[in-house]
Scaffold this active site. Structure first.
Site, mmCIF file in Angstrom:
data_model
loop_
_atom_site.group_PDB
_atom_site.id
_atom_site.type_symbol
_atom_site.label_atom_id
_atom_site.label_comp_id
_atom_site.label_asym_id
_atom_site.label_seq_id
_atom_site.Cartn_x
_atom_site.Cartn_y
_atom_site.Cartn_z
ATOM 1 N N HIS A 49 6.455 4.523 19.792
ATOM 2 C CA HIS A 49 5.803 4.548 18.478
ATOM 3 C C HIS A 49 4.817 3.389 18.408
ATOM 4 C CE1 HIS A 49 8.933 7.005 16.009
ATOM 5 N NE2 HIS A 49 8.842 7.444 17.253
ATOM 6 N N GLU A 101 4.322 1.076 16.211
ATOM 7 C CA GLU A 101 4.889 -0.211 15.809
ATOM 8 C C GLU A 101 5.655 -0.873 16.944
ATOM 9 O OE1 GLU A 101 5.786 2.528 12.173
ATOM 10 O OE2 GLU A 101 5.341 2.774 14.303
ATOM 11 N N CYS A 154 9.389 4.744 10.515
ATOM 12 C CA CYS A 154 10.624 5.519 10.641
ATOM 13 C C CYS A 154 11.807 4.538 10.690
ATOM 14 C CB CYS A 154 10.570 6.360 11.921
ATOM 15 S SG CYS A 154 10.742 5.370 13.431
ATOM 16 N N CYS A 178 11.555 2.066 13.756
ATOM 17 C CA CYS A 178 10.494 1.070 13.631
ATOM 18 C C CYS A 178 10.783 0.084 12.501
ATOM 19 C CB CYS A 178 9.157 1.761 13.429
ATOM 20 S SG CYS A 178 8.645 2.705 14.906
#
Length: 160
Positions: A59, A61, A89, A92
């Site tokens: 992801h 992040e 999410c 993260c």
């Protein structure tokens, strides 16, 4: 969740996060982008790369936190600000708390998986030993349009 004023820096760095989202979109990834700023300088950038890396961990992040930690020489990013085009999410949001990032600026909220206020609010959970100041809705429309257009295009490709 309190509403906050945006600064010119919030807008400036969210535009940089949107540039990262565009990179993801160009490689047919979900267009999510992130930058981490320390003392007025971008120290890391990330964009979604789950499909390219075949990893649920890729992801924007997580990739940006990894780069920022390497640059800072520490897992604690206590003087940094994260700018992210889509609400984090659970994974993260947890990584943001664990990295001790004090402030996160979010573009669009994520009603299906967001953990900065949509479904849960892990960033401001008082039972954790670290809470994150959270600013929401910076360049929200641009961030939402990018996501909507991406998924619209994806659906059109599947029809063909």
């Amino acid at each position: 969740m309190k509403m906050q004023e945006w600064t010119s820096d919030d807008i400036k760095y969210m535009k940089e996060a949107l540039k990262q989202a565009e990179k993801a979109e160009r490689i047919e990834e979900v267009p999510i982008g992130c930058v981490i700023v320390h003392q007025g300088r971008i120290i890391s950038r990330g964009y979604n790369r789950r499909n390219i890396q075949a990893s649920a961990l890729a992801h924007a992040e997580i990739l940006a936190i990894k780069k920022a930690s390497k640059k800072m020489g520490d897992w604690r990013l206590e003087e940094c600000i994260m700018y992210i085009t889509l609400e984090p999410c659970p994974m993260c949001a947890g990584a943001i708390v664990q990295a001790r990032i004090p402030k996160v600026v979010i573009g669009a909220m994520n009603p299906k998986a967001g953990c900065a206020g949509s479904i849960l609010n892990l960033l401001e959970e008082r039972r954790f030993n670290h809470q994150v100041e959270t600013v929401r809705g910076v360049l929200e429309e641009e961030c939402q349009i990018k996501m909507k257009n991406f998924f619209k295009s994806l659906r059109e490709k599947k029809k063909k």
